[in-house]
Scaffold this active site. Structure first.
Site, PDB file in Angstrom:
ATOM      1  N   CYS A   1       0.854  -1.189   0.000  1.00 49.31           N
ATOM      2  CA  CYS A   1       0.000   0.000   0.000  1.00 49.31           C
ATOM      3  C   CYS A   1       0.888   1.236   0.000  1.00 49.31           C
ATOM      4  CB  CYS A   1      -0.889  -0.018   1.250  1.00 49.31           C
ATOM      5  SG  CYS A   1      -1.700   1.546   1.597  1.00 49.31           S
TER       6      CYS A   1
ATOM      7  N   HIS B   1     -13.045   5.652  -3.031  1.00 53.32           N
ATOM      8  CA  HIS B   1     -12.032   4.797  -2.414  1.00 53.32           C
ATOM      9  C   HIS B   1     -12.253   3.317  -2.737  1.00 53.32           C
ATOM     10  CE1 HIS B   1      -8.489   4.679  -0.120  1.00 53.32           C
ATOM     11  NE2 HIS B   1      -8.970   4.035   0.916  1.00 53.32           N
TER      12      HIS B   1
ATOM     13  N   CYS C   1      -5.718  -0.798  -6.714  1.00 53.38           N
ATOM     14  CA  CYS C   1      -4.309  -0.872  -6.295  1.00 53.38           C
ATOM     15  C   CYS C   1      -3.907  -2.334  -6.078  1.00 53.38           C
ATOM     16  CB  CYS C   1      -4.082  -0.075  -5.016  1.00 53.38           C
ATOM     17  SG  CYS C   1      -4.951  -0.753  -3.568  1.00 53.38           S
TER      18      CYS C   1
ATOM     19  N   GLU D   1      -0.104   1.698   8.986  1.00 56.53           N
ATOM     20  CA  GLU D   1      -1.338   2.095   9.651  1.00 56.53           C
ATOM     21  C   GLU D   1      -1.007   2.454  11.093  1.00 56.53           C
ATOM     22  OE1 GLU D   1      -1.964  -0.528   7.393  1.00 56.53           O
ATOM     23  OE2 GLU D   1      -3.238   0.743   6.149  1.00 56.53           O
TER      24      GLU D   1
ATOM     25  N   GLU E   1      -6.396  -5.434   4.759  1.00 57.12           N
ATOM     26  CA  GLU E   1      -6.847  -4.124   4.282  1.00 57.12           C
ATOM     27  C   GLU E   1      -7.842  -4.292   3.124  1.00 57.12           C
ATOM     28  OE1 GLU E   1      -3.810  -1.556   2.732  1.00 57.12           O
ATOM     29  OE2 GLU E   1      -4.881   0.228   3.355  1.00 57.12           O
TER      30      GLU E   1
ATOM     31  N   TYR F   1      -9.355   0.638  -4.853  1.00 54.51           N
ATOM     32  CA  TYR F   1      -8.762  -0.647  -4.465  1.00 54.51           C
ATOM     33  C   TYR F   1      -8.292  -1.492  -5.644  1.00 54.51           C
ATOM     34  CZ  TYR F   1      -8.692  -0.362   0.524  1.00 54.51           C
ATOM     35  OH  TYR F   1      -8.340  -0.032   1.799  1.00 54.51           O
TER      36      TYR F   1
ATOM     37  N   THR G   1      -4.115   4.924   7.422  1.00 56.74           N
ATOM     38  CA  THR G   1      -3.107   4.586   6.410  1.00 56.74           C
ATOM     39  C   THR G   1      -2.181   5.774   6.163  1.00 56.74           C
ATOM     40  OG1 THR G   1      -4.647   3.064   5.363  1.00 56.74           O
ATOM     41  CG2 THR G   1      -2.841   3.871   4.011  1.00 56.74           C
TER      42      THR G   1
ATOM     43  N   CYS H   1      -3.720   7.349  -1.637  1.00 55.31           N
ATOM     44  CA  CYS H   1      -5.037   7.452  -2.284  1.00 55.31           C
ATOM     45  C   CYS H   1      -6.105   7.978  -1.346  1.00 55.31           C
ATOM     46  CB  CYS H   1      -5.476   6.091  -2.808  1.00 55.31           C
ATOM     47  SG  CYS H   1      -4.146   5.089  -3.424  1.00 55.31           S
TER      48      CYS H   1
HETATM   49 FE1  SF4 Z   1      -3.308   1.844  -0.001  1.00 59.09          FE
HETATM   50 FE2  SF4 Z   1      -4.749   0.850  -1.995  1.00 59.09          FE
HETATM   51 FE3  SF4 Z   1      -5.887   2.438  -0.133  1.00 59.09          FE
HETATM   52 FE4  SF4 Z   1      -4.176   3.400  -1.976  1.00 59.09          FE
HETATM   53  S1  SF4 Z   1      -6.241   2.511  -2.337  1.00 59.09           S
HETATM   54  S2  SF4 Z   1      -4.199   3.904   0.171  1.00 59.09           S
HETATM   55  S3  SF4 Z   1      -2.687   1.736  -2.121  1.00 59.09           S
HETATM   56  S4  SF4 Z   1      -5.004   0.376   0.152  1.00 59.09           S
HETATM   57 FE    FE Z   2      -7.368   2.012   2.566  1.00 58.91          FE
END
Ligand code: SF4
Ligand code: FE
Length: 484
Positions: free
Chosen positions: A105, A293, A299, A258, A447, A297, A192, A109
């Site tokens: 992570c 958000h 990500c 975190e 997460e 994800y 985060t 974001c």
């Molecule tokens: Fe982390 Fe993914 Fe959240 Fe971005 S979207 S802060 S990389 S968990």
């Molecule tokens: Fe998150």
């Protein structure tokens, strides 16, 4: 302390790391105050992950920056208010790439999604908030700061609203109103990247009733405010970073972060307050934030790419790459991974323009994306462990391999396919361990389950938006049912 006036712009990852130094943050880890988080071996890899967002902006400006008409300059995409559907899609492309580059992570974001949801919500509240927020944003963009979004409260008794809790501080609240601002108190959970940020935006975590007026507060706080205390979250296998080894870490360079933030009577001046008692708008903010958000994800598909690659290499190093079941398992992993990405990028492509003028993703598809994320990474991780074999969890330590008595014998018995160094095999198994059981399993698995809302939160949103009545009418029409 960073102020709302930028003195210099952070450009590279190295600049960013220097910007975090010497802030005197009150950070605790393993029961002790951390003197300088930047130099702490457990914390440092999380800083590297954020630093990568700055370097990507230098390497690939099209991917990780955007032209902002707000400040009339190119800005980091993480600080950009979306001005088109392409801007929303661009966020997802950048997120996948950063997941591939870090395997964890990269933390930025939350701020990106917070500024975009606040941009439209402050506009709709009316009053002074939207103009204030734009001024704040321009300063953030000029300095190229990291903004952390702080939404999740401890919540105490889940059956009770904020104002009804036995301890009124279990949700962040205004404890004093002054002529020029407010004083807030409370805590925020699982934040985060919070101590890797320069500023945090405190926001309510859920729908509010009129009685919860003191809890409907949004404001910006510099991370080095003396009223903030950070307690770093433990991650599985985190103390391996203190053992002076590298291979056992699996991913020595990058990790997530975190922490819990304790907010002890922090004054927020009027110019940094973006909601103050407008309880009707708390739900709008939360829903818009989670919509951004939940499709952020994607990500995790970047991390999925890494894990699929690692599983393929593990099979190859074992001499099993040609087995048909291995090929099929890799296809299964890719199918799951692209299913996550498909829903997320579709939510972004289906964005609509808000009254404020920025673009908001499709909420139903965003929730479907995140709901897939609560399941598929676990299945991808399961298959990766299947392919890796039991050694992923039983392998001796780097120090045993280096031991002059047992090391040579370990290398003899743990060799795989001819021509593959035993160390390569160790490294790829440690990476799989890192992502499925170790430090970065926090980001890749747990997460994925709870970040941006736990699975039930997405099911509620899907139920609200699945439009069951329209579906019933479609069925009635084709079946020839005409009565009401
Ligand atoms: Fe982390 Fe993914 Fe959240 Fe971005 S979207 S802060 S990389 S968990
Ligand atoms: Fe998150």
């Amino acid at each position: 302390m960073p102020t709302a006036t930028a003195s210099s712009t952070i450009v590279s990852g190295a600049d960013y790391i220097e910007s975090l130094r010497g802030r005197g943050l009150e950070v605790y880890f393993l029961g002790e105050r951390v003197s300088e988080p930047v130099d702490h071996p457990v914390i440092r890899p999380s800083i590297h992950a954020v630093a990568r967002t700055y370097d990507l902006a230098l390497e690939h400006p099209d991917l990780a920056t955007a032209w902002s008409s707000l400040s009339n300059r190119r800005v980091n995409r993480f600080l950009h208010v979306t001005e088109s559907v392409d801007d929303v899609v661009g966020q997802n492309r950048m997120q996948r790439r950063l997941g591939q580059l870090t395997g964890t992570c990269f933390q930025r974001c939350v701020g990106m999604d917070a500024i975009n949801s606040l941009y439209s919500t402050t506009f709709e509240i009316a009053g002074p908030y939207h103009e204030r927020f734009k001024q704040f944003l321009v300063k953030m963009q000029e300095a190229n700061y990291v903004i952390g979004g702080a939404m999740t409260d401890p919540k105490g008794d889940r059956g009770k609203a904020p104002a009804d809790q036995a301890d009124p501080d279990l949700f962040v609240r205004v404890v004093e109103r002054r002529s020029d601002g407010v004083v807030i108190r409370g805590a925020k959970m699982h934040q985060t990247g919070c101590l890797n940020s320069h500023w945090i935006l405190v926001m309510p975590t859920m729908r509010m009733r009129p009685a919860d007026k003191d809890y409907a507060i949004v404001g910006a706080i510099p991370v080095d405010h003396p009223g903030l205390t950070f307690v770093y979250g433990r991650q599985s296998c985190d103390t391996r970073a203190l053992e002076g080894v590298e291979i056992d870490l699996g991913n020595a360079r990058f990790s997530g972060q975190e922490a819990m933030i304790l907010i002890d009577d922090v004054f927020i001046p009027d110019e940094l307050i973006f909601m103050n008692g407008e309880t009707d708008f708390a739900a709008m903010l939360v829903e818009r934030f989670t919509s951004y958000h939940r499709r952020s994800y994607v990500c995790k598909t970047g991390l999925g790419d890494v894990l699929i690659g690692a599983a393929s290499l593990a099979a190859d190093y074992n001499g099993a790459a040609a087995a048909s079941h291995i090929k099929d398992k890799l296809v299964e992993m890719a199918h799951l991974n692209e299913t996550i990405y498909g829903a997320g990028i579709a939510a972004s492509h289906e964005s609509h323009k808000t009254a404020a003028g920025n673009y908001q993703p499709d909420d139903l598809l965003a929730n479907v994306c995140k709901h897939n994320v609560t399941r598929f990474p676990y299945e991808i991780a399961r298959i990766a462990q299947d392919i890796a074999g039991g050694l992923v969890a039983t392998m001796p330590s780097q120090k045993d391999f280096e031991n002059e008595t047992v090391g040579p014998r370990l290398k003899k018995y743990l060799q795989g396919r001819a021509g593959v160094p035993v160390e390569a095999r160790m490294r790829i198994l440690r990476l799989i361990e890192n992502m499925t059981l170790g430090r970065n399993a926090v980001g890749y698995l747990t997460e994925s389950m709870h970040g941006a809302g736990s699975p039930q939160a997405q099911r509620i949103q899907i139920q609200r938006q699945m439009n069951i009545e329209e579906k019933r009418q479609l069925a009635k029409s084709l079946a020839g049912i005409t009565e009401p």
